[in-house]
Design an enzyme around this catalytic site. Structure first.
Site, PDB file in Angstrom:
ATOM      1  N   ASP A   6      56.918  12.602  52.727  1.00 12.89           N
ATOM      2  CA  ASP A   6      56.140  12.500  51.487  1.00 12.89           C
ATOM      3  C   ASP A   6      55.609  11.089  51.234  1.00 12.89           C
ATOM      4  O   ASP A   6      54.907  10.865  50.245  1.00 12.89           O
ATOM      5  CB  ASP A   6      57.013  12.908  50.287  1.00 12.89           C
ATOM      6  CG  ASP A   6      57.137  14.416  50.166  1.00 12.89           C
ATOM      7  OD1 ASP A   6      56.249  15.126  50.674  1.00 12.89           O
ATOM      8  OD2 ASP A   6      58.131  14.869  49.571  1.00 12.89           O
ATOM      9  N   LYS A  17      56.202  12.528  42.012  1.00 14.53           N
ATOM     10  CA  LYS A  17      55.252  13.542  42.508  1.00 14.53           C
ATOM     11  C   LYS A  17      55.738  14.933  42.118  1.00 14.53           C
ATOM     12  O   LYS A  17      56.950  15.176  42.009  1.00 14.53           O
ATOM     13  CB  LYS A  17      55.035  13.453  44.023  1.00 14.53           C
ATOM     14  CG  LYS A  17      56.256  13.711  44.895  1.00 14.53           C
ATOM     15  CD  LYS A  17      56.160  14.899  45.808  1.00 14.53           C
ATOM     16  CE  LYS A  17      57.540  15.462  46.000  1.00 14.53           C
ATOM     17  NZ  LYS A  17      57.958  16.271  46.987  1.00 14.53           N
TER      18      LYS A  17
END
Ligand code: C5P
Length: 300
Positions: free
Chosen positions: A145, A17
């Site tokens: 996350d 990410k």
């Protein structure tokens, strides 16, 4: 009947990410910071496979496997596997194999991607009746996350990461990721952060690469100052990215130390990565592009 009744292997790609911007907007009573961040995912990432076994058996290979924590309690793959087993009251284990290509403690969500992929692939292996929202719910308990990594599509995240608002795919562009090799602890970066909070302001619909760069330039990464204090090499990485040909935007991702550069084309990103690697042979540097969709599971 043996518990390993399903002789199947489930494979999944686990994209890295990138936080294109990250604003710290406040702090909760439990100490967690309230964030606003645009998260995207790359074609580059880890890979995971799971197959039936009575117990959990974990193994890792690949360039960064040696950097994974040796303590099983700190292993996010095993944490995810145990969480799912407990929540779903499953009575079996799995053989879990991880190809660790993403640097560890690097601000590009390697551990979170691995945990999210473990939830998705084990739910399929064990044929659990749990939908994506159910997995997202479990993901929250594993790390901030992990919920957005379960989706693995461009999204604005808010709160401490639990609110995920999907966005349209971003315009095609070239992406370079660079890390000078210092692991950075997320907790230490948040702890070292000083200064005021950023007021949240809406992210618009993006229709071109130029507009993306324009909007990103109005925003920032509120963790970069404290990350640079803890790991000064991050500032060298940012300078190096800024000096590459046609770099349209550069910034640190997450709590660092990985930084990214955006380029109008894939070819320019390949050339930038080549020149950074030539002048900094000890740095980790790759060129990639942003994914437009979540990687599917492959079952054999
Ligand atoms: O959730 P994760 O394990 O990634 O967070 C690591 C540490 O970073 C937390 O223990 C907390 O100290 C800090 N953190 C925070 N606010 C967030 C996310 C993480 O303060 N939104």
């Amino acid at each position: 009947m043996p518990k390993t009744q399903y002789n199947r292997t489930v494979y999944v790609d686990l994209p890295a990410k990138v936080n294109l911007f990250l604003h710290v907007c406040g702090r909760r009573e439990d100490g967690y910071h309230l964030l606003e961040s645009l998260v995207t995912f790359t074609e580059f990432g880890d890979r995971l496979s799971v197959r039936s076994a009575d117990e959990f058996i974990f193994s890792a290979h690949g360039p960064f496997a040696k950097d994974l924590p040796s303590n099983p309690d700190s292993n996010l793959v095993l944490k995810a596997a145990r969480t799912l087993k407990e929540e779903a009251a499953a009575d079996t284990g799995a053989q879990i194999m991880l190809e660790k290509n993403i640097p560890v403690s690097a601000g590009i969500g390697g551990g979170s991607a691995d945990a999210a992929g473990t939830l998705r692939s084990l739910a399929e292996l064990w044929r659990l009746k749990v939908d994506i929202q159910g997995l997202v719910q479990m993901a929250r308990a594993i790390g901030s996350d992990v919920p957005v990594c379960v989706h693995s599509i461009p999204a604005i995240i808010e709160g401490a990461g639990e609110k995920v608002t999907p966005q349209d795919p971003l315009p095609a562009c070239g992406v370079v990721l660079v890390n000078a090799g210092d692991p950075v602890s997320t907790g230490s970066v948040f702890f070292a952060r000083k200064g005021t909070y950023t007021r949240s302001f809406p992210w618009p619909e993006i229709t071109s690469f130029d507009q993306l760069v324009f909007e990103l330039a109005l925003r920032r990464n509120d963790l970069s100052e404290s990350s640079v204090k803890l790991s000064p090499l991050i500032s060298d990485v940012l300078t190096t990215l800024s000096e590459t040909r046609d770099c349209a935007y550069f910034q640190m991702s997450g709590s660092g130390g990985t930084c990214f550069g955006l380029y109008p084309s894939q070819q320019l990103a390949v050339e930038a990565a080549r020149s950074i690697s030539q002048s900094n042979p000890n740095w980790w540097c790759i060129s990639t592009k942003f994914r437009t969709s979540c990687p599917g599971l492959r079952i054999e």
